[in-house]
Scaffold this motif. Structure first.
Motif, PDB file in Angstrom:
ATOM      1  N   ALA A 150       0.826  -1.204   0.000  1.00 56.78           N
ATOM      2  CA  ALA A 150       0.000   0.000   0.000  1.00 56.78           C
ATOM      3  C   ALA A 150       0.863   1.258   0.000  1.00 56.78           C
ATOM      4  O   ALA A 150       0.561   2.234  -0.696  1.00 56.78           O
ATOM      5  CB  ALA A 150      -0.924  -0.004   1.218  1.00 56.78           C
ATOM      6  N   LEU A 151       1.954   1.246   0.758  1.00 55.60           N
ATOM      7  CA  LEU A 151       2.862   2.390   0.789  1.00 55.60           C
ATOM      8  C   LEU A 151       3.447   2.649  -0.590  1.00 55.60           C
ATOM      9  O   LEU A 151       3.452   3.792  -1.084  1.00 55.60           O
ATOM     10  CB  LEU A 151       3.985   2.136   1.795  1.00 55.60           C
ATOM     11  N   ASN A 152       3.926   1.604  -1.239  1.00 60.00           N
ATOM     12  CA  ASN A 152       4.535   1.775  -2.552  1.00 60.00           C
ATOM     13  C   ASN A 152       3.533   2.322  -3.564  1.00 60.00           C
ATOM     14  O   ASN A 152       3.865   3.194  -4.380  1.00 60.00           O
ATOM     15  CB  ASN A 152       5.114   0.449  -3.044  1.00 60.00           C
ATOM     16  N   ALA A 153       2.302   1.824  -3.507  1.00 60.52           N
ATOM     17  CA  ALA A 153       1.277   2.314  -4.429  1.00 60.52           C
ATOM     18  C   ALA A 153       0.998   3.793  -4.231  1.00 60.52           C
ATOM     19  O   ALA A 153       0.660   4.504  -5.179  1.00 60.52           O
ATOM     20  CB  ALA A 153      -0.008   1.511  -4.247  1.00 60.52           C
ATOM     21  N   ALA A 154       1.181   4.263  -2.990  1.00 65.37           N
ATOM     22  CA  ALA A 154       0.852   5.654  -2.668  1.00 65.37           C
ATOM     23  C   ALA A 154       1.980   6.635  -2.946  1.00 65.37           C
ATOM     24  O   ALA A 154       1.737   7.846  -2.980  1.00 65.37           O
ATOM     25  CB  ALA A 154       0.446   5.749  -1.191  1.00 65.37           C
ATOM     26  N   ARG A 185       5.583   5.272 -14.253  1.00 65.89           N
ATOM     27  CA  ARG A 185       6.619   4.393 -14.801  1.00 65.89           C
ATOM     28  C   ARG A 185       7.674   4.023 -13.762  1.00 65.89           C
ATOM     29  O   ARG A 185       8.819   3.714 -14.102  1.00 65.89           O
ATOM     30  CB  ARG A 185       7.283   5.023 -16.033  1.00 65.89           C
ATOM     31  N   ALA A 186       7.273   4.023 -12.502  1.00 63.27           N
ATOM     32  CA  ALA A 186       8.200   3.619 -11.446  1.00 63.27           C
ATOM     33  C   ALA A 186       8.427   2.107 -11.486  1.00 63.27           C
ATOM     34  O   ALA A 186       7.620   1.343 -12.017  1.00 63.27           O
ATOM     35  CB  ALA A 186       7.660   4.012 -10.080  1.00 63.27           C
ATOM     36  N   HIS A 197      -1.842   0.825 -10.258  1.00 63.23           N
ATOM     37  CA  HIS A 197      -0.550   0.473 -10.851  1.00 63.23           C
ATOM     38  C   HIS A 197      -0.611   0.505 -12.376  1.00 63.23           C
ATOM     39  O   HIS A 197       0.358   0.895 -13.038  1.00 63.23           O
ATOM     40  CB  HIS A 197      -0.114  -0.906 -10.373  1.00 63.23           C
ATOM     41  N   MET A 198      -1.754   0.117 -12.920  1.00 65.82           N
ATOM     42  CA  MET A 198      -1.911   0.178 -14.367  1.00 65.82           C
ATOM     43  C   MET A 198      -1.867   1.625 -14.858  1.00 65.82           C
ATOM     44  O   MET A 198      -1.211   1.940 -15.871  1.00 65.82           O
ATOM     45  CB  MET A 198      -3.238  -0.478 -14.778  1.00 65.82           C
ATOM     46  N   ARG A 216       6.126  -1.059 -12.836  1.00 65.22           N
ATOM     47  CA  ARG A 216       6.754  -2.349 -13.123  1.00 65.22           C
ATOM     48  C   ARG A 216       7.203  -2.993 -11.824  1.00 65.22           C
ATOM     49  O   ARG A 216       7.868  -2.374 -10.998  1.00 65.22           O
ATOM     50  CB  ARG A 216       7.969  -2.173 -14.039  1.00 65.22           C
ATOM     51  N   PHE A 217       6.859  -4.275 -11.637  1.00 70.42           N
ATOM     52  CA  PHE A 217       7.390  -5.070 -10.532  1.00 70.42           C
ATOM     53  C   PHE A 217       8.517  -5.937 -11.088  1.00 70.42           C
ATOM     54  O   PHE A 217       8.313  -6.712 -12.023  1.00 70.42           O
ATOM     55  CB  PHE A 217       6.301  -5.953  -9.913  1.00 70.42           C
ATOM     56  N   GLN A 218       9.693  -5.787 -10.509  1.00 75.04           N
ATOM     57  CA  GLN A 218      10.863  -6.532 -10.971  1.00 75.04           C
ATOM     58  C   GLN A 218      11.421  -7.342  -9.811  1.00 75.04           C
ATOM     59  O   GLN A 218      11.838  -6.781  -8.794  1.00 75.04           O
ATOM     60  CB  GLN A 218      11.946  -5.574 -11.476  1.00 75.04           C
TER      61      GLN A 218
END
Length: 337
Positions: free
Chosen positions: A234-238, A243-244, A264-265, A270-272
């Protein structure tokens, strides 16, 4: 020679001090007299078994280390007896790692150590620094190599900045010119992350982490070096920018994560995922070159003064060293040979 080995997986009690014959380097191999062996979470996880059968009847643990070249096999170029070196992936697909007085490795896993760097630095490079390098170089819009200025104008969020990978990520990102934000769980770890070079430190347990990060980076962070994806989803989404990239190198806090797809869309996030064992030869070689350059520049220092306290054990107490890492000690665990 003295070594630590185990013949069955399990808790640290399976580690035993033994006498072994020193190996002889074959073509393309190098024998190193180990001075310091580094312990990483991957070492105790491998020793515990992870539900998998042992690949070899007897295993000497630990992937990382530093020491002096003792013998060189046929065809090896660029390494010579007496040379100071650091080692990486010493036990990957091999039965013996660095928890022994002498270890034999393929030459490509033996790297010259800058004269200005200590063996402690050398033993702390492999898994942490090379993992951090990979995490910092996977962004579609970012650099594939690190050097001063490579991350200029970009903001990197390092989750868990007081850990070994987080510490290396802070140092490498700052060296490459990024603005570095990190999250920690308390004031002691905040002090360590600051000592490592983070520009902004956020105590996520005692503040509104999203508000603090957005205040520093209103447009969002470009790259997240993530140790706990489930907890931090949730933190990362916020806090991420368009294009992160969220580079995930561990699963602390849970093996499964959930997130809302649409945000995210919209951001083209991108999740790597990052695992050093399977990144491929080119990525490993590039990481080695860039880490070498950073070490020569005095960037990847270790110790309390630079944000990574050292915890030392003699070889016969390797089980205690593994326990310390398994219990989540803050800092870097080293074994002196």
């Amino acid at each position: 020679m003295k070594a630590i080995s185990y013949t069955r997986t399990g808790d640290p009690s399976v580690l035993q001090l033994v006498d072994r014959e020193a190996g002889t380097p074959g073509p393309g191999e190098v024998r190193v007299r180990v001075v310091v062996s580094g312990v990483n979470p991957t070492d105790w996880k491998t020793r515990s078994g992870n539900g998998q059968p042992m690949a070899f009847a007897e295993v000497v643990p630990n992937q990382d280390g530093a020491g002096v070249v003792d013998a060189v096999g046929e065809g090896v170029v660029g390494l010579e007896v007496g040379q100071r070196v650091w080692l990486y992936l010493a036990q990957h697909q091999r039965p013996t790692g660095t928890a022994q007085e002498l270890t034999v490795l393929p030459a490509e896993r033996v790297v010259p150590l800058a004269d200005s760097a200590s063996f402690d630095v050398g033993a702390s490079l492999g898994v942490p620094a090379m993992t951090a390098h990979r995490a910092l170089t996977v962004a579609e819009d970012g650099p594939t190599r690190l050097r001063p200025g490579a991350l200029e104008g970009r903001t990197v969020l390092v989750a868990g900045g007081a850990g070994a990978v987080g510490h290396a990520a802070i140092q490498l990102a700052r060296w490459a010119g990024a603005t570095v934000v990190t999250t920690v769980s308390g004031p002691e770890k905040a002090a360590l992350a600051t000592a490592a070079g983070a520009h902004h430190v956020v105590d996520y347990k005692h503040s509104d982490a999203v508000a603090e990060i957005r205040a520093v980076v209103p447009d969002g962070v470009h790259l997240v070096v993530e140790v706990a994806p489930a907890q931090n989803a949730a933190l990362n989404a916020a806090v991420t920018a368009n294009r992160a990239v969220i580079a995930i190198y561990a699963n602390n806090g849970g093996d499964e994560m959930t997130f809302d797809v649409r945000p995210h869309m919209v951001l083209n996030t991108r999740f790597q995922f990052v695992l050093l064992y399977t990144v491929g030869g080119r990525a490993l070689a590039e990481a080695v070159e860039d880490v070498q350059a950073a070490v020569a520049a005095g960037v990847l220092e270790v110790g309390g003064a630079t944000g990574l306290p050292l915890h030392r054990f003699p070889l016969e107490r390797t089980a205690d060293a593994h326990t310390a890492v398994q219990d989540g000690v803050t800092g870097k665990v080293l074994i002196d040979l």
